[in-house]
Enzyme design. Sequence first.
Site, PDB file in Angstrom:
ATOM      1  N   HIS A 262      21.366  36.796  11.784  1.00  0.00           N
ATOM      2  CA  HIS A 262      21.049  37.555  12.997  1.00  0.00           C
ATOM      3  C   HIS A 262      22.127  37.268  14.053  1.00  0.00           C
ATOM      4  O   HIS A 262      23.270  37.652  13.850  1.00  0.00           O
ATOM      5  CB  HIS A 262      19.633  37.177  13.454  1.00  0.00           C
ATOM      6  CG  HIS A 262      19.057  37.977  14.559  1.00  0.00           C
ATOM      7  ND1 HIS A 262      19.546  39.171  15.006  1.00  0.00           N
ATOM      8  CD2 HIS A 262      17.947  37.740  15.316  1.00  0.00           C
ATOM      9  CE1 HIS A 262      18.792  39.638  15.981  1.00  0.00           C
ATOM     10  NE2 HIS A 262      17.817  38.788  16.199  1.00  0.00           N
ATOM     11  N   HIS A 301      23.474  46.265   7.940  1.00  0.00           N
ATOM     12  CA  HIS A 301      22.435  46.270   8.973  1.00  0.00           C
ATOM     13  C   HIS A 301      21.173  46.877   8.369  1.00  0.00           C
ATOM     14  O   HIS A 301      21.237  47.817   7.584  1.00  0.00           O
ATOM     15  CB  HIS A 301      22.869  47.124  10.173  1.00  0.00           C
ATOM     16  CG  HIS A 301      22.109  46.822  11.406  1.00  0.00           C
ATOM     17  ND1 HIS A 301      20.875  47.359  11.657  1.00  0.00           N
ATOM     18  CD2 HIS A 301      22.382  46.007  12.450  1.00  0.00           C
ATOM     19  CE1 HIS A 301      20.435  46.915  12.815  1.00  0.00           C
ATOM     20  NE2 HIS A 301      21.329  46.083  13.325  1.00  0.00           N
ATOM     21  N   ASP A 357      28.449  42.427  15.285  1.00  0.00           N
ATOM     22  CA  ASP A 357      29.052  41.088  15.256  1.00  0.00           C
ATOM     23  C   ASP A 357      30.443  41.049  14.662  1.00  0.00           C
ATOM     24  O   ASP A 357      31.111  40.015  14.718  1.00  0.00           O
ATOM     25  CB  ASP A 357      28.133  40.153  14.447  1.00  0.00           C
ATOM     26  CG  ASP A 357      26.819  39.958  15.162  1.00  0.00           C
ATOM     27  OD1 ASP A 357      25.791  40.434  14.651  1.00  0.00           O
ATOM     28  OD2 ASP A 357      26.836  39.387  16.269  1.00  0.00           O
TER      29      ASP A 357
HETATM   30  C1  SDX Z   1      22.322  41.574  14.019  1.00  0.00           C
HETATM   31  O1  SDX Z   1      18.113  44.010  13.457  1.00  0.00           O
HETATM   32  C2  SDX Z   1      18.958  44.117  14.406  1.00  0.00           C
HETATM   33  O2  SDX Z   1      18.960  45.041  15.190  1.00  0.00           O
HETATM   34  C3  SDX Z   1      19.930  42.962  14.502  1.00  0.00           C
HETATM   35  C4  SDX Z   1      21.074  43.152  15.502  1.00  0.00           C
HETATM   36  C5  SDX Z   1      20.561  43.166  16.908  1.00  0.00           C
HETATM   37  O3  SDX Z   1      21.255  43.719  17.776  1.00  0.00           O
HETATM   38  O4  SDX Z   1      19.526  42.541  17.162  1.00  0.00           O
HETATM   39  O5  SDX Z   1      21.760  44.360  15.247  1.00  0.00           O
HETATM   40  C6  SDX Z   1      22.066  41.999  15.424  1.00  0.00           C
HETATM   41  O6  SDX Z   1      21.639  40.719  13.540  1.00  0.00           O
HETATM   42  C7  SDX Z   1      23.382  42.293  13.221  1.00  0.00           C
HETATM   43  C8  SDX Z   1      23.480  41.765  11.748  1.00  0.00           C
HETATM   44  C9  SDX Z   1      24.331  40.482  11.784  1.00  0.00           C
HETATM   45  N1  SDX Z   1      24.268  39.824  10.441  1.00  0.00           N
HETATM   46  C10 SDX Z   1      25.355  39.833   9.655  1.00  0.00           C
HETATM   47  O7  SDX Z   1      26.387  40.474   9.876  1.00  0.00           O
HETATM   48  C11 SDX Z   1      25.190  38.979   8.404  1.00  0.00           C
HETATM   49  C12 SDX Z   1      25.702  39.753   7.186  1.00  0.00           C
HETATM   50  N2  SDX Z   1      24.776  40.893   6.953  1.00  0.00           N
HETATM   51  C13 SDX Z   1      23.686  40.683   6.111  1.00  0.00           C
HETATM   52  O8  SDX Z   1      23.235  39.436   5.801  1.00  0.00           O
HETATM   53  C14 SDX Z   1      22.702  41.834   5.994  1.00  0.00           C
HETATM   54  O9  SDX Z   1      23.419  42.991   5.974  1.00  0.00           O
HETATM   55  C15 SDX Z   1      21.631  41.930   7.068  1.00  0.00           C
HETATM   56  C16 SDX Z   1      20.857  40.653   7.186  1.00  0.00           C
HETATM   57  C17 SDX Z   1      22.231  42.280   8.389  1.00  0.00           C
HETATM   58  C18 SDX Z   1      20.687  43.055   6.666  1.00  0.00           C
HETATM   59  O10 SDX Z   1      20.059  42.649   5.516  1.00  0.00           O
HETATM   60  P1  SDX Z   1      19.026  43.601   4.760  1.00  0.00           P
HETATM   61  O11 SDX Z   1      18.706  44.806   5.549  1.00  0.00           O
HETATM   62  O12 SDX Z   1      17.895  42.760   4.305  1.00  0.00           O
HETATM   63  O13 SDX Z   1      19.884  44.125   3.579  1.00  0.00           O
HETATM   64  P2  SDX Z   1      19.853  43.507   2.145  1.00  0.00           P
HETATM   65  O14 SDX Z   1      20.096  42.035   2.266  1.00  0.00           O
HETATM   66  O15 SDX Z   1      18.639  43.990   1.472  1.00  0.00           O
HETATM   67  O16 SDX Z   1      21.162  44.164   1.485  1.00  0.00           O
HETATM   68  C19 SDX Z   1      21.108  45.360   0.788  1.00  0.00           C
HETATM   69  C20 SDX Z   1      22.223  45.223  -0.243  1.00  0.00           C
HETATM   70  C21 SDX Z   1      22.124  43.959  -1.088  1.00  0.00           C
HETATM   71  O17 SDX Z   1      22.833  44.249  -2.287  1.00  0.00           O
HETATM   72  P3  SDX Z   1      21.959  44.380  -3.648  1.00  0.00           P
HETATM   73  O18 SDX Z   1      21.083  43.142  -3.736  1.00  0.00           O
HETATM   74  O19 SDX Z   1      21.176  45.656  -3.455  1.00  0.00           O
HETATM   75  O20 SDX Z   1      22.991  44.467  -4.751  1.00  0.00           O
HETATM   76  O21 SDX Z   1      23.483  45.097   0.432  1.00  0.00           O
HETATM   77  C22 SDX Z   1      24.035  43.810   0.157  1.00  0.00           C
HETATM   78  C23 SDX Z   1      22.921  42.930  -0.363  1.00  0.00           C
HETATM   79  O22 SDX Z   1      23.426  41.928  -1.223  1.00  0.00           O
HETATM   80  N3  SDX Z   1      24.535  43.314   1.422  1.00  0.00           N
HETATM   81  C24 SDX Z   1      25.710  42.725   1.573  1.00  0.00           C
HETATM   82  C25 SDX Z   1      25.813  42.469   2.932  1.00  0.00           C
HETATM   83  N4  SDX Z   1      24.715  42.884   3.571  1.00  0.00           N
HETATM   84  C26 SDX Z   1      23.913  43.396   2.614  1.00  0.00           C
HETATM   85  N5  SDX Z   1      26.653  42.397   0.669  1.00  0.00           N
HETATM   86  C27 SDX Z   1      27.744  41.793   1.185  1.00  0.00           C
HETATM   87  N6  SDX Z   1      27.932  41.508   2.494  1.00  0.00           N
HETATM   88  C28 SDX Z   1      26.986  41.834   3.389  1.00  0.00           C
HETATM   89  N7  SDX Z   1      27.158  41.557   4.674  1.00  0.00           N
END
Ligand code: SDX
Length: 421
Positions: A262, A301, A357
Amino acid sequence: MADSITITDNRTGESIEVPIIDGGVDATAWAKFLPGTWFHDPSFGATSAAASAITELDGENGILRYRGYPIEQLAESSSYLEVAYLLIHGELPSPEQFEDWRYEITHHTFIHENVRKRFMEGFHHDAHPMGILVSTIAALSTFYPNAKDLSPEVVNKQVIRLIAKMPTLAAGAYRHSVGMPFVYPDNSLDFAANFLSMMWKTAEPRYDANPALARALDVLFILHADHEQNCSTTAMRTVGSSHADPYIATAAATAALYGPRHGGANEAVIRMLTAIGSIDQVPAYIEQVKAGEERLQGFGHRVYKNYDPRARIIKQTSEEVFAVTGKNPLLDIALKLEEVALSDSYFIDRKLYPNVDFYSGLIYQAMGFPMDMFTVLFAIPRTAGWLAHYIELLAQDSRIYRPRQLYVGHPVRDYVPIERR
Ligand code: SDX
């Protein structure tokens, strides 16, 4: 065709029709129809926990609006303090309203001396500023015991105190971590410039921040001010639903923001870019991400399945900052990562784009903030959004958050004394 759905229980053949209102289906109807059967949605990926009028996201089209105003227009023409008023009160302030608001916030930036002397100075020199921030926000509830009175006018007083004191607490945590004396707020400065003064002032009688950097920070504060039901806001509403006071609820939200999935992502992005080290290492890193060995920090996201509109504005703002500070050498690696990822089917298929981010950390680092302050910089402005949701929750008089569960544990069994195990 009616705007409704029909649920049929095939065990009984009975059906009910439930209207679709504001894009949702009220759970009350099907909870009665299906007693003891729950719709299972552990991370709330498809569940609405609130009816909110504060922020609107359209993830498919990359749209973000605060109280109906597009984020692009607010970033271009407004200020964080005005946006905070908009989020809390629902309307843009008149000149008189804004002057009152600005006066109130400016005159509540000081913290009780014991918060600094007893709390901040009690932490280890290398304590992470987020740990200090979470603790000192919670501690404020002990300095304002009347905050347990949740009547609107008393809550509003705490709202002003929290928005005003977050920069003071944040800068104080930083100054403690570098062994520098605490800098008191300067009421002649605006919100962002005062924060920069409390961060960087040394022996000079008055610290005047570079106006371009102060404006860039204010734009970043606007972009981070709210984001509907994100993880930390859900924590705010959950704790608020127990009628905990605004300080305790804000401490809980700040704690949720700390996580690397997050608010901790901006720090994780810089660590990732630093570890990659050079542009020619980008393809190898992308392969590690696709193999599931690494995560592309700052990408992806839950809601945006298109470019995060904030990332686009931050990328533009970075150019103004680098014009003053010099370009952050990690920018080229970030740009290459984005270029490679946005042309690779792994990321395209999963609709992974840069989020808020991905570029913000590059700006903070160029402005001289240490990495462990990046999430603190997210918490400062998000306080306005958290508090807007807290106020909305109280006004809706919603019930305490208490989700159901699917029990998948052991069936009943008898206790076995230890000598017989
Ligand atoms: C913020 O919610 C908000 O509004 C948050 C925010 C706010 O203003 O409050 O916008 C701020 O938190 C932004 C997000 C910051 N986090 C990151 O950048 C960390 C990296 N991102 C991830 O960990 C992930 O994308 C999340 C946590 C942001 C979202 O996760 P989800 O919605 O649960 O997505 P998921 O984990 O189910 O992913 C779907 C697929 C998966 O692949 P498969 O299992 O289907 O093969 O996408 C892949 C994930 O492995 N994936 C990624 C990835 N994010 C998702 N693969 C590589 N790198 C990534 N960053």
